[in-house]
Structure formats: C-alpha cells, structure tokens
Design a protein around this motif. Structure first.
Motif, PDB file in Angstrom:
ATOM      1  N   MET A   4      69.609  52.084  90.777  1.00 53.80           N
ATOM      2  CA  MET A   4      69.440  53.106  91.791  1.00 53.80           C
ATOM      3  C   MET A   4      70.565  54.137  91.832  1.00 53.80           C
ATOM      4  SD  MET A   4      67.129  53.975  93.593  1.00 53.80           S
ATOM      5  CE  MET A   4      66.194  53.763  95.025  1.00 53.80           C
ATOM      6  N   PRO A   5      71.836  53.816  91.690  1.00 50.42           N
ATOM      7  CA  PRO A   5      72.876  54.861  91.749  1.00 50.42           C
ATOM      8  C   PRO A   5      72.720  55.912  90.642  1.00 50.42           C
ATOM      9  CG  PRO A   5      73.881  52.737  92.084  1.00 50.42           C
ATOM     10  CD  PRO A   5      72.447  52.493  91.697  1.00 50.42           C
ATOM     11  N   GLY A   6      72.257  55.522  89.462  1.00 52.34           N
ATOM     12  CA  GLY A   6      72.033  56.492  88.392  1.00 52.34           C
ATOM     13  C   GLY A   6      70.919  57.465  88.740  1.00 52.34           C
ATOM     14  N   TYR A   7      69.827  56.969  89.283  1.00 47.63           N
ATOM     15  CA  TYR A   7      68.729  57.838  89.694  1.00 47.63           C
ATOM     16  C   TYR A   7      69.159  58.765  90.831  1.00 47.63           C
ATOM     17  CZ  TYR A   7      65.522  54.994  86.948  1.00 47.63           C
ATOM     18  OH  TYR A   7      64.878  54.350  85.920  1.00 47.63           O
ATOM     19  N   THR A   8      69.948  58.257  91.731  1.00 42.87           N
ATOM     20  CA  THR A   8      70.410  59.065  92.852  1.00 42.87           C
ATOM     21  C   THR A   8      71.268  60.229  92.352  1.00 42.87           C
ATOM     22  OG1 THR A   8      70.436  57.078  94.221  1.00 42.87           O
ATOM     23  CG2 THR A   8      71.623  58.986  95.054  1.00 42.87           C
ATOM     24  N   ALA A   9      72.123  59.956  91.389  1.00 41.36           N
ATOM     25  CA  ALA A   9      72.982  61.008  90.844  1.00 41.36           C
ATOM     26  C   ALA A   9      72.139  62.068  90.138  1.00 41.36           C
ATOM     27  CB  ALA A   9      74.002  60.410  89.887  1.00 41.36           C
ATOM     28  N   TRP A  10      71.132  61.652  89.364  1.00 40.05           N
ATOM     29  CA  TRP A  10      70.273  62.616  88.671  1.00 40.05           C
ATOM     30  C   TRP A  10      69.446  63.443  89.648  1.00 40.05           C
ATOM     31  CZ3 TRP A  10      70.672  64.476  84.033  1.00 40.05           C
ATOM     32  CH2 TRP A  10      71.310  63.733  83.051  1.00 40.05           C
ATOM     33  N   LEU A  12      70.285  64.130  92.775  1.00 43.60           N
ATOM     34  CA  LEU A  12      71.212  65.032  93.448  1.00 43.60           C
ATOM     35  C   LEU A  12      71.574  66.205  92.535  1.00 43.60           C
ATOM     36  CD1 LEU A  12      72.879  65.571  95.962  1.00 43.60           C
ATOM     37  CD2 LEU A  12      74.717  64.219  94.935  1.00 43.60           C
ATOM     38  N   ALA A  13      71.802  65.935  91.258  1.00 45.60           N
ATOM     39  CA  ALA A  13      72.105  67.007  90.302  1.00 45.60           C
ATOM     40  C   ALA A  13      70.917  67.953  90.161  1.00 45.60           C
ATOM     41  CB  ALA A  13      72.484  66.410  88.954  1.00 45.60           C
ATOM     42  N   GLY A  14      69.704  67.425  90.147  1.00 44.30           N
ATOM     43  CA  GLY A  14      68.508  68.258  90.075  1.00 44.30           C
ATOM     44  C   GLY A  14      68.358  69.140  91.303  1.00 44.30           C
ATOM     45  N   LEU A  15      68.627  68.582  92.483  1.00 44.42           N
ATOM     46  CA  LEU A  15      68.551  69.370  93.712  1.00 44.42           C
ATOM     47  C   LEU A  15      69.594  70.483  93.727  1.00 44.42           C
ATOM     48  CD1 LEU A  15      67.863  66.618  96.404  1.00 44.42           C
ATOM     49  CD2 LEU A  15      66.316  68.412  95.605  1.00 44.42           C
ATOM     50  N   ILE A  16      70.798  70.176  93.260  1.00 49.80           N
ATOM     51  CA  ILE A  16      71.853  71.196  93.200  1.00 49.80           C
ATOM     52  C   ILE A  16      71.472  72.288  92.210  1.00 49.80           C
ATOM     53  CG2 ILE A  16      74.241  71.593  92.486  1.00 49.80           C
ATOM     54  CD1 ILE A  16      74.918  68.879  93.741  1.00 49.80           C
ATOM     55  N   LEU A  17      70.889  71.915  91.080  1.00 42.94           N
ATOM     56  CA  LEU A  17      70.452  72.890  90.092  1.00 42.94           C
ATOM     57  C   LEU A  17      69.347  73.781  90.648  1.00 42.94           C
ATOM     58  CD1 LEU A  17      70.641  73.944  87.154  1.00 42.94           C
ATOM     59  CD2 LEU A  17      68.895  72.259  86.584  1.00 42.94           C
ATOM     60  N   CYS A  18      68.399  73.192  91.347  1.00 34.87           N
ATOM     61  CA  CYS A  18      67.317  73.976  91.956  1.00 34.87           C
ATOM     62  C   CYS A  18      67.861  74.947  93.006  1.00 34.87           C
ATOM     63  CB  CYS A  18      66.280  73.061  92.583  1.00 34.87           C
ATOM     64  SG  CYS A  18      65.249  72.219  91.368  1.00 34.87           S
ATOM     65  N   ALA A  19      68.809  74.492  93.806  1.00 34.14           N
ATOM     66  CA  ALA A  19      69.407  75.360  94.822  1.00 34.14           C
ATOM     67  C   ALA A  19      70.173  76.511  94.169  1.00 34.14           C
ATOM     68  CB  ALA A  19      70.336  74.553  95.722  1.00 34.14           C
ATOM     69  N   ALA A  20      70.902  76.230  93.089  1.00 35.01           N
ATOM     70  CA  ALA A  20      71.640  77.281  92.393  1.00 35.01           C
ATOM     71  C   ALA A  20      70.685  78.294  91.777  1.00 35.01           C
ATOM     72  CB  ALA A  20      72.544  76.670  91.322  1.00 35.01           C
ATOM     73  N   LEU A  21      69.585  77.829  91.203  1.00 32.53           N
ATOM     74  CA  LEU A  21      68.605  78.749  90.617  1.00 32.53           C
ATOM     75  C   LEU A  21      67.945  79.618  91.682  1.00 32.53           C
ATOM     76  CD1 LEU A  21      66.902  76.542  87.896  1.00 32.53           C
ATOM     77  CD2 LEU A  21      68.446  78.465  87.556  1.00 32.53           C
ATOM     78  N   LEU A  22      67.682  79.045  92.844  1.00 32.37           N
ATOM     79  CA  LEU A  22      67.095  79.832  93.928  1.00 32.37           C
ATOM     80  C   LEU A  22      68.077  80.891  94.438  1.00 32.37           C
ATOM     81  CD1 LEU A  22      65.151  77.167  96.008  1.00 32.37           C
ATOM     82  CD2 LEU A  22      64.210  79.072  94.703  1.00 32.37           C
ATOM     83  N   LEU A  23      69.353  80.541  94.515  1.00 38.39           N
ATOM     84  CA  LEU A  23      70.357  81.494  94.987  1.00 38.39           C
ATOM     85  C   LEU A  23      70.627  82.591  93.964  1.00 38.39           C
ATOM     86  CD1 LEU A  23      72.957  79.139  96.700  1.00 38.39           C
ATOM     87  CD2 LEU A  23      71.418  80.757  97.801  1.00 38.39           C
ATOM     88  N   LEU A  24      70.566  82.265  92.686  1.00 42.30           N
ATOM     89  CA  LEU A  24      70.906  83.220  91.637  1.00 42.30           C
ATOM     90  C   LEU A  24      69.683  83.879  90.998  1.00 42.30           C
ATOM     91  CD1 LEU A  24      73.749  81.231  89.905  1.00 42.30           C
ATOM     92  CD2 LEU A  24      73.963  83.075  91.551  1.00 42.30           C
ATOM     93  N   ARG A  25      68.517  83.705  91.594  1.00 45.38           N
ATOM     94  CA  ARG A  25      67.297  84.246  91.007  1.00 45.38           C
ATOM     95  C   ARG A  25      67.325  85.774  90.949  1.00 45.38           C
ATOM     96  NH1 ARG A  25      62.160  82.497  93.996  1.00 45.38           N
ATOM     97  NH2 ARG A  25      63.217  83.712  95.580  1.00 45.38           N
ATOM     98  N   ARG A  26      67.696  86.412  92.025  1.00 46.82           N
ATOM     99  CA  ARG A  26      67.701  87.880  92.062  1.00 46.82           C
ATOM    100  C   ARG A  26      68.783  88.475  91.154  1.00 46.82           C
ATOM    101  NH1 ARG A  26      67.142  90.933  97.572  1.00 46.82           N
ATOM    102  NH2 ARG A  26      64.980  90.465  97.153  1.00 46.82           N
TER     103      ARG A  26
END
Length: 88
Positions: A4-10, A12-26
C-alpha cells in the motif's frame, strides 16, 4: 510486506502531476503557439532570403527575426524591413 505505501506514493505523484498540468495548461499553450508562429516566421524568412536579392533586400534568417515575426506577424515583417532600410 504491505504494498500500500508504494501505491499511495504513485497516486500522490499522479495527483501532483495532474494539478501541475492544470495550472500550467495556459502558459504551455501560449508557448506552443509562439513556437508554431515563430517556425512559420522562420520559413517565411527562408523563402524571402531566396527571392529578396531580386529586389535588393535581404533579412537574416535567425531566431531573433523569427521571434519578431512570431510575436508581431506581418507588421513585424514590415518592422524588420524598415530596420534593415534604416541601418543600411
């Protein structure tokens, strides 16, 4: 061993990546549009360098001139021609 800790880290990393892409889209879209317009400007400069000597005008085919054409478009081409004329 608990996987479970490995899946949680992945996740969380995916959520951070999605948030960064949404912020930097424009800004990323604007940079892509500038790159496309500048590449078209570079092609126009290359074509103009082939036929410009027939009318006695030459512009350098370089990144700065391509960026001027990418940002300003056709008025930028006129600006580059006027600058060439003024500096001659």
């Amino acid at each position: 061993m608990n996987p479970m800790p490995g899946y949680t880290a992945w996740c969380l990393a995916g959520l951070i990546l999605c948030a960064a892409l949404l912020l930097l889209r424009r800004p990323a879209a604007q940079l892509l549009r500038l790159a496309l317009r500048s590449s078209v400007g570079l092609a126009v400069l290359a074509l103009f360098s082939q036929v410009g000597h027939l009318i006695g005008v030459s512009l350098g085919v370089n990144l700065v001139n391509a960026l001027v054409l990418g940002v300003l478009g056709v008025p930028g081409f006129g600006l580059l021609l006027m600058l060439q004329w003024m500096l001659r």
